[in-house]
Design an enzyme around this catalytic site. Structure first.
Site, PDB file in Angstrom:
ATOM      1  N   CYS A 198       0.841  -1.184   0.000  1.00 15.92           N
ATOM      2  CA  CYS A 198       0.000   0.000   0.000  1.00 15.92           C
ATOM      3  C   CYS A 198       0.881   1.239   0.000  1.00 15.92           C
ATOM      4  O   CYS A 198       2.092   1.161  -0.217  1.00 15.92           O
ATOM      5  CB  CYS A 198      -0.898   0.010   1.242  1.00 15.92           C
ATOM      6  SG  CYS A 198      -1.844  -1.506   1.462  1.00 15.92           S
ATOM      7  N   ILE A 217      12.798  -9.715 -18.857  1.00 12.50           N
ATOM      8  CA  ILE A 217      13.107  -8.558 -19.701  1.00 12.50           C
ATOM      9  C   ILE A 217      14.132  -8.979 -20.742  1.00 12.50           C
ATOM     10  O   ILE A 217      15.178  -9.544 -20.402  1.00 12.50           O
ATOM     11  CB  ILE A 217      13.673  -7.397 -18.865  1.00 12.50           C
ATOM     12  CG1 ILE A 217      12.639  -6.901 -17.850  1.00 12.50           C
ATOM     13  CG2 ILE A 217      14.134  -6.246 -19.765  1.00 12.50           C
ATOM     14  CD1 ILE A 217      13.197  -5.915 -16.835  1.00 12.50           C
ATOM     15  N   ASP A 254      -2.710  -9.140   7.602  1.00  9.45           N
ATOM     16  CA  ASP A 254      -1.488  -9.313   8.379  1.00  9.45           C
ATOM     17  C   ASP A 254      -1.166  -8.070   9.197  1.00  9.45           C
ATOM     18  O   ASP A 254      -0.575  -8.150  10.277  1.00  9.45           O
ATOM     19  CB  ASP A 254      -0.315  -9.655   7.450  1.00  9.45           C
ATOM     20  CG  ASP A 254      -0.115  -8.614   6.364  1.00  9.45           C
ATOM     21  OD1 ASP A 254      -1.091  -8.319   5.644  1.00  9.45           O
ATOM     22  OD2 ASP A 254       1.003  -8.091   6.220  1.00  9.45           O
TER      23      ASP A 254
END
Length: 671
Positions: free
Chosen positions: A2, A301, A104
Site C-alpha cells: 500500500c 526482460i 497481516d
C-alpha cells in the site's frame, strides 16, 4: 502492499485538514488503487491516510486502514507484508486478542498492546514500513524494515511532522517546502547517496532497521532515532578455518531460502516470479515451482543487444520448471521514451535505464492481472555476487595467496566484466581517505561513483558549487556507517556491509525495486532479504561465499539440483540495460530528452547545473577515440543530469499540492 501518509502537528488543537490527507493518498493512487482511508484522532493534531492494494484479505471494508485499537489509544497505517502472521495471530487470539480483519497488518496493534514496540519488532518478518500513534504517550513511531525494502520519508514543517511512502506524498502537503539541497544535488550526480538522505532540503528517510520516534512535549515535537537491527557479521577470528565441513552451510542456506520462499508465496492473489539469466531469480523460480507444484508465471526482460540480453538462459530455466513464460522484448529507444515517467516514480536519478526497463516490466505484470512477484534481489548482497566483492576479496581478503595468483584472478575478473567498467567497476583505483580511515580500504563498490565527484562538481551551478566546494561526499557517507559493525570484521564482510548500507537500499531497492514496481500497483517480494536467511548467511565463512574465482559458491551448491548446467557454471553477469552509446537509436532518443530538459533555457531556469559544463560533457562524449569505459561513465553522468532536471520539473516547478487535489477529484476521493 500500500501507500501511507500522515501528519503530527505540534499543537494538539491544530486538526489536520481531512482533504489534505485524502490528497496525500490520491497522489500515490498507483501504490493503492483498490481503496483509500483516512482517520483523525480528535484533540491530538494527528491524522493518517492510506491507499490500499489488496493482497491479503480482499474484503474492502474489513481491511480498510488506518486501524484503530478498541480503546482508540493506538492508530496505525502499514505498507508491506508481515509473514508468518497466521501463527502470530493464532497465538494472540489464544491470549484474548480480537481481530476485526484477516489482514497481516493488524497483528502490530495487538502485539504492541501486550509487549511494547521493542518486543513487537522481534516478531515482525518481511518487508514493511508503518506509522503508529500512541495517544497515552502522545508519541508517533515511524518504523522501517531491516533492509529498507519499503520506503518511508518524513520532514518537519513549521506546523509539525509530515510523513509518507513517497516524496510526492509529503510534497502534497502545502506546508512542505520543495527545494534541492546542494549536497543532495551533488550526490544525485554521482549516484551514491548518504544513507537516510534525499535530494531535497529537510526531507529524510527512516533508515533501514530503525525507528524514528516523535514525541510532543509542551507543544513541541522532539525527534529521536533508534536502531533495532543491523547487518552483524561475526568477528573475523570467529569463523571456522578451511577445514570446515562446507556441506553444513550448503544445507543451511537451502533450508533457510526454501522457508523464505514459502512464506512469500502467501497471498490471496496469484504470485509470479521475475526471471533473469542469473542464479538468484532462477533459484527463486525453481523453489516456487517445487513448493506450489504448479506452473508459475515467470516474467523476463529482453534487450535487443546480444551482449546484455539474458533471455536464452531464462528460457532454459522456464522450460526446466514448466513455467508460463512471459518475455518483454525492449528496443533501444523504448527506454528513453519512458524515462521521464520513471523519474516521477523513482524520485531520484538513475545511472542506467534498467530502472526504466523494470518500470515497463511491472506495467506488463499489471496488465496480465498479477499483483505479486518474487524476485532475486539480495542474493548478491548476502553471498558476495558482485564483481566488486571479488575484487576486494582478491586485494584485501586473500593475504595468504601468492601475489601472482591474486593478480591473475583480478585480471580475469576485469576481462570478464569489461562491459561494466565505468559503472559496476571503477575505471581506475579511487581512494577515499575517509573510507580508508573508517575501514582500512575504499570498497570497490563505491569507487565508480565517488570517482565521479571531480566530473560532477563542475556541473553544479556556480552558486551551489560554492556551497559544496569543500564538501567530501565520501566522508559524508563513511560518517554514517556504524564502526562497531566494521571493526574486527573480515574485509569481504566490510565490503558487503558498505554495499548493503548504500547501494542496496539507495539504488536496488529504490529505482530497481519498490518504486518502479509499485508504480504499476505491483508488489515485489525478495526472499533473499528475509532476515532469518540473512542472519544465517552472515555466518557463512568468506571462503565459502567466494571460493577460488567462483562467487556465491555456497548458494550455487545449495541450488545445484535446480539450475541448468550452463547457469550453474556461469560467472555472475551484472544485469544492466545497454548504455546509450551502444545504439544510435537509443542515443537519438536520449538527445531528444536532452534538447528538452538540458537546453540552455531549461538549465538556467532550474538553477541546478552549469550549462557550459553540460555542453562540454556532451562534446566530450562524442569526441572520437574516447575509451569505452569512459563512455560508460559519461553515459551515467548524462543520465544523472537529465534526472535532476526532470526531478526539478516534477517536484519543484510543478505545484504538487494542486496536482494531488486534482488527482483526488479525478478519483472521486473526497472527504
Amino acid at each position: 502492499m500500500c501507500g501511507i501518509g500522515g501528519v503530527f502537528n505540534q499543537q494538539a488543537n491544530n486538526r489536520p485538514d481531512p482533504q489534505t490527507l485524502v490528497n496525500m493518498a490520491a497522489i500515490m493512487h498507483h501504490r493503492g488503487p483498490d481503496g483509500y482511508g483516512y482517520e483523525i484522532i480528535d484533540d491530538t493534531g494527528v491524522g493518517f491516510s492510506h491507499a490500499r492494494l489488496t493482497i491479503i484479505d480482499l474484503n474492502e471494508a474489513r481491511g480498510k486502514q488506518p486501524f484503530l485499537s478498541d480503546d482508540s489509544n493506538l492508530m496505525m497505517v502499514h505498507n508491506g507484508e508481515f509473514y508468518d502472521f497466521k501463527r502470530i495471530r493464532a497465538d494472540l487470539t489464544a491470549r484474548g486478542a480480537r481481530f476485526r480483519s484477516k489482514c497481516d497488518s493488524e497483528i502490530v496493534l495487538h502485539l504492541f498492546e501486550r509487549e511494547g514496540l521493542e518486543e513487537t519488532l522481534t516478531h515482525l518478518r518481511g518487508e514493511f514500513a508503518f506509522a503508529l500513534y500512541e495517544k497515552s504517550e502522545d508519541a508517533l513511531y515511524l518504523v522501517r524494515d531491516r533492509f529498507g525494502i519499503k520506503p518511508l520519508y518524513y520532514t518537519e514543517t513549521d506546523e509539525g511532522v509530515v510523513f509518507g511512502s513517497e516524496l510526492k506524498v509529503i510534497f502534497a502537503h502545502p506546508s512542505v517546502k520543495r527545494e534541492f539541497s546542494s549536497e543532495g544535488l551533488y550526490h544525485q550526480l554521482i549516484q551514491v547517496m548518504v544513507p537516510g538522505s534525499t535530494a531535497f532540503k529537510g526531507i529524510k528517510q527512516v533508515a533501514p532497521g530503525h525507528v524514528v520516534k516523535v514525541q510532543r512535549r509542551d507543544g513541541k515535537l522532539e525527534l529521536s532515532e533508534h536502531k533495532y537491527w543491523d547487518v552483524n557479521f561475526p568477528q573475523e577470528h570467529e569463523y571456522p578455518g578451511d577445514e570446515v565441513d562446507e556441506q553444513i552451510y550448503i544445507d543451511g542456506v537451502r533450508k533457510h531460502l526454501l522457508e523464505a520462499v514459502q512464506h512469500r508465496l502467501t497471498a490471496d492473489v496469484p504470485v509470479g516470479c521475475y526471471l533473469s539469466g542469473g542464479i538468484d531469480s532462477c533459484a527463486i523460480l525453481g523453489l516456487s515451482a517445487a513448493a506450489t507444484q504448479t506452473s508459475v508465471k515467470a516474467f523476463t526482460i529482453g534487450f535487443d543487444s546480444d551482449e546484455y540480453d539474458e533471455t536464452v538462459i531464462a528460457q532454459e530455466m522456464a522450460e526446466a520448471t514448466d513455467s508460463d513464460h512471459h518475455i518483454m522484448r525492449l528496443k533501444a529507444e523504448d527506454l528513453y521514451d519512458h524515462f521521464v515517467k520513471t523519474i516521477w516514480h523513482t524520485e531520484r536519478t538513475i545511472y542506467n535505464t534498467l530502472g526504466v526497463a523494470k518500470y515497463l516490466m511491472s506495467q506488463q505484470v499489471h496488465q496480465v492481472g498479477y499483483k505479486v512477484v518474487l524476485t532475486g534481489e539480495g542474493s548478491d548482497e548476502l553471498f558476495a555476487g558482485y564483481p566488486a566483492f571479488r575484487k576486494d576479496m582478491f586485494l584485501h581478503g586473500l593475504d595468504h595467496l601468492p601475489e601472482g595468483e591474486r593478480k591473475d584472478w583480478q585480471e580475469l575478473l576485469e576481462k570478464n566484466n569489461k562491459l561494466f567498467k565505468g559503472a559496476m567497476l571503477a575505471r581506475e583505483e579511487f581512494v577515499s581517505p575517509a573510507f580508508n580511515a573508517k575501514m582500512g580500504f575504499t570498497p570497490s563498490c563505491v569507487q565508480p561513483w565517488l570517482s565521479c565527484a571531480d566530473t560532477a562538481l563542475p556541473l553544479i551551478a556556480e552558486d551551489r558549487r560554492k556551497e559544496v566546494q569543500e564538501y567530501d561526499p565520501g566522508k559524508a557517507i563513511a560518517d554514517t556507517l556504524d564502526e562497531s559493525m566494521l571493526s574486527g570484521r573480515h574485509p569481504l564482510d566490510r565490503a558487503q556491509y558498505v554495499w548493503i548500507k548504500t547501494m542496496l537500499e539507495g539504488q536496488i531497492l529504490t529505482w530497481g525495486g519498490d518504486r518502479v514496481d509499485m508504480a504499476n500497483s505491483m508488489e515485489a517480494r525478495p526472499p533473499f532479504l528475509d532476515h532469518h536467511l540473512a542472519e544465517y548467511a552472515f555466518t557463512v565463512p568468506p571462503h565459502l561465499r567466494i571460493k577460488g574465482n567462483k562467487e556465491k559458491y555456497v548458494l550455487r551448491e545449495a541450488m545445484k539440483g535446480l539450475l541448468p548446467e550452463t547457469l550453474y557454471k556461469r560467472e555472475k553477469f551484472a544485469f544492466m540495460a545497454p548504455p546509450a552509446h551502444t545504439d544510435p537509436e537509443k542515443w537519438k532518443a536520449l538527445m531528444k530528452l536532452a534538447n528538452l530538459f538540458l537546453s540552455e533555457e531549461a538549465v538556467k531556469e532550474a538553477g541546478l547545473l552549469d550549462y557550459a559544463q553540460v555542453k562540454l560533457t556532451f562534446e566530450k562524449h562524442e569526441t572520437a577515440g574516447v575509451p569505452i569505459d569512459e563512455k560508460v561513465q559519461l553515459d551515467a553522468v548524462i543520465n544523472h543530469m537529465l534526472g535532476v532536471q526532470i526531478m526539478h520539473h516534477h517536484f519543484v516547478k510543478t505545484d504538487v499540492p494542486a496536482m494531488a487535489r486534482k488527482r483526488a477529484d479525478e478519483l472521486g476521493w473526497h472527504v
